[in-house]
Design a protein around this motif. Structure first.
Motif, mmCIF file in Angstrom:
data_model
loop_
_atom_site.group_PDB
_atom_site.id
_atom_site.type_symbol
_atom_site.label_atom_id
_atom_site.label_comp_id
_atom_site.label_asym_id
_atom_site.label_seq_id
_atom_site.Cartn_x
_atom_site.Cartn_y
_atom_site.Cartn_z
ATOM 1 N N LEU A 267 0.988 -1.265 0.091
ATOM 2 C CA LEU A 267 -0.040 -0.034 -0.039
ATOM 3 C C LEU A 267 0.912 1.330 0.122
ATOM 4 C CD1 LEU A 267 -2.762 -1.051 2.563
ATOM 5 C CD2 LEU A 267 -3.041 -0.571 0.012
ATOM 6 N N ILE A 268 2.121 1.311 0.638
ATOM 7 C CA ILE A 268 3.069 2.448 0.666
ATOM 8 C C ILE A 268 3.498 2.508 -0.810
ATOM 9 C CG2 ILE A 268 5.086 3.256 1.365
ATOM 10 C CD1 ILE A 268 4.609 1.712 4.039
ATOM 11 N N GLU A 269 3.767 1.394 -1.567
ATOM 12 C CA GLU A 269 4.333 1.763 -2.789
ATOM 13 C C GLU A 269 3.307 1.989 -3.651
ATOM 14 O OE1 GLU A 269 6.013 -2.289 -3.241
ATOM 15 O OE2 GLU A 269 7.877 -1.710 -2.318
ATOM 16 N N ARG A 270 2.105 1.882 -3.492
ATOM 17 C CA ARG A 270 0.980 2.150 -4.364
ATOM 18 C C ARG A 270 -0.090 2.978 -3.623
ATOM 19 N NH1 ARG A 270 3.054 -2.771 -4.498
ATOM 20 N NH2 ARG A 270 3.536 -3.843 -6.254
ATOM 21 N N PRO A 271 0.242 4.055 -3.344
ATOM 22 C CA PRO A 271 -0.619 4.996 -2.878
ATOM 23 C C PRO A 271 -2.235 5.168 -3.081
ATOM 24 C CG PRO A 271 0.841 6.305 -3.701
ATOM 25 C CD PRO A 271 1.358 4.921 -3.834
ATOM 26 N N GLU A 272 -2.444 4.906 -4.531
ATOM 27 C CA GLU A 272 -3.544 4.895 -5.159
ATOM 28 C C GLU A 272 -4.397 3.735 -4.695
ATOM 29 O OE1 GLU A 272 -1.508 1.734 -7.672
ATOM 30 O OE2 GLU A 272 -0.938 3.676 -6.903
ATOM 31 N N PHE A 274 -4.051 2.415 -1.809
ATOM 32 C CA PHE A 274 -4.392 2.805 -0.226
ATOM 33 C C PHE A 274 -5.797 3.750 -0.327
ATOM 34 C CE2 PHE A 274 -4.105 5.772 3.237
ATOM 35 C CZ PHE A 274 -3.668 4.920 4.577
ATOM 36 N N GLU A 275 -5.402 4.895 -1.303
ATOM 37 C CA GLU A 275 -6.490 5.781 -1.164
ATOM 38 C C GLU A 275 -8.058 5.320 -1.796
ATOM 39 O OE1 GLU A 275 -5.049 8.650 -4.146
ATOM 40 O OE2 GLU A 275 -3.392 9.219 -2.593
ATOM 41 N N SER A 385 -1.668 8.764 6.000
ATOM 42 C CA SER A 385 -0.714 8.461 5.224
ATOM 43 C C SER A 385 0.441 7.688 5.757
ATOM 44 C CB SER A 385 -0.061 9.538 4.308
ATOM 45 O OG SER A 385 0.557 10.510 5.399
ATOM 46 N N GLU A 387 4.486 6.437 5.342
ATOM 47 C CA GLU A 387 5.603 6.333 4.476
ATOM 48 C C GLU A 387 6.630 5.272 4.887
ATOM 49 O OE1 GLU A 387 7.058 10.308 4.123
ATOM 50 O OE2 GLU A 387 5.405 10.965 2.818
#
Length: 416
Positions: A267-272, A274-275, A385, A387
């Motif tokens: 999810l960190i590597e793919r914030p879209e 996560f959103e 968020s 990171e």
């Protein structure tokens, strides 16, 4: 083990060493498995010390090996660390026993772990998860992988009947069993680490049983329930209870922490992604299934061919060891289109075999799924968020795919 594979590369199948620990701690086995599924779905390897094994990497073949105990027995050992020397607890230890005995021991335990049965634990699990996540919201670096190792004990300790004072020690011991070559857990040689951890875990359960018998104490814990199981009409001996308790402790501490760490990294590597999950919480159950597929915490299981078995275009000879690679089956394009894409809307994610398949399908899967769903519900509700705060460090193990360190920083979610 890298969960997002690097670019495709030429692979010399004659030179592949699937027991090379560097392949998992700092390397990338996925391109190797991709080639094996395509060109060598049944692969034979002889180790330098003369031990040999066969590997299956396709989803269909992995399910066959794990699903049919009449062709592939568990009663000589089920993990690669036993290769070359039969498990001394085979035929007694729950994970190293075939039906009907396996079923007779498993069924009464499984009745305590159905999806309906574990639902009553939801509020308790949620409180535990909220406490677990709170330090990550304080703004400091939080090592998710290191801390997540304790998460299953926080959740299942009361269910098993294990007092909180013992959780950290038992987590350390189970990690020694599953990753005896990792420097974070190793004590002496790999063999010594396995011997120490096995002895300490079995002794712990034996002492637990003796105390319960001496005091006449009864409760609703799983370990207490083991004392009333009667396969074939006869009660389990203290030795059998200790070995089966050992098996349950191992199972409780394997999948959940590494699924948590690997899915959060994805999810960190793919914030879209996560959103997307944050915007639509109804996607969280599917996020859990995709996370299980993606991480494949239990990277493989081993069986032995009962007779000469034709599979994957070749033949495994009678009594030959066969390793079913879960991590490869869950990236099989024949089953999962675009398998190296992490997609929380994937329609068939639940076809993964992260919990195994067949008679030995993980008895704690409903509890693990519930815990993971609650974990990501609370994470997405509270974190705005996440990171990375340093380089992930991967477990040095060909049996368990996980991380020893995943440093993160998190920001609180701002609510309107």
């Amino acid at each position: 083990m890298r969960l997002t594979p690097g670019p495709a590369r030429d692979v010399d199948l004659d030179a592949v060493d699937l027991f090379d620990l560097d392949l998992y701690s700092s390397g990338d086995p996925h391109p190797v498995w991709d080639v094996m599924r395509e060109r060598a779905p049944l692969h034979h390897q002889v180790l330098a010390d003369g031990r040999e094994f066969w590997s299956v990497t396709r989803h269909e073949d992995v399910c066959r090996v794990l699903g049919d105990h009449r062709e592939f027995t568990s009663e000589r050992g089920t993990v690669p660390t036993h290769l070359g020397q039969d498990d001394v607890a085979a035929g007694v230890l729950l994970t190293s026993t075939d039906p009907p005995r396996h079923t007779e021991v498993r069924r009464p335990l499984g009745s305590r772990l159905t999806a309906r049965a574990v639902r009553s634990w939801e509020d308790s699990i949620r409180r535990s998860v909220v406490r677990f996540l709170q330090p990550a919201l304080d703004g400091d670096v939080f090592d998710l992988a290191e801390q997540a190792l304790l998460l299953p004990a926080i959740v299942t300790g009361p269910l098993l009947g294990i007092p909180e004072k013992d959780w950290a020690e038992l987590v350390q011991l189970t990690a020694m069993v599953t990753a005896p070559s990792d420097p974070h857990f190793q004590q002496g040689s790999e063999a010594a680490t396995l011997a120490i951890s096995h002895h300490e875990l079995v002794t712990y359960v034996k002492d637990w049983v003796k105390e319960r018998r001496a005091t006449g104490q009864e409760d609703e814990s799983l370990l207490s329930h083991l004392m009333s199981v009667r396969p074939g009409g006869a009660p389990l001996s203290d030795e059998e209870i200790a070995l089966d308790g050992y098996s349950i402790l191992l199972g409780a501490n394997v999948t959940t922490p590494h699924t948590v760490s690997g899915t959060v990294q994805a999810l960190i590597e793919r914030p879209e992604q996560f959103e997307k999950a944050q915007a639509d919480p109804s996607l969280i159950p599917n996020l859990v299934e995709e996370g299980l597929r993606w991480t494949s915490g239990a990277c493989n299981f081993m069986r032995y061919a009962v007779d000469d078995i034709h599979i994957g275009g070749g033949t495994i000879p009678a009594r030959g060891a066969v390793v079913a690679w879960i991590g490869s089956a869950n990236r099989d394009a024949a089953q999962f289109p675009d398998p190296h894409q992490f997609d929380i809307t994937r329609g068939n994610a639940k076809r993964h075999v992260a919990f195994g398949f067949g008679p030995h399908f993980c008895i704690g899967a409903p509890l693990a799924r519930l815990t993971l769903r609650i974990f990501f519900e609370e994470l997405l509700e509270r974190f705005g968020s996440i990171e990375l705060a340093g380089e992930p460090q991967h477990l040095r193990s060909y049996f368990i795919a996980g991380m020893t360190h995943l440093p993160i920083t998190a920001q609180k979610r701002q609510t309107p």
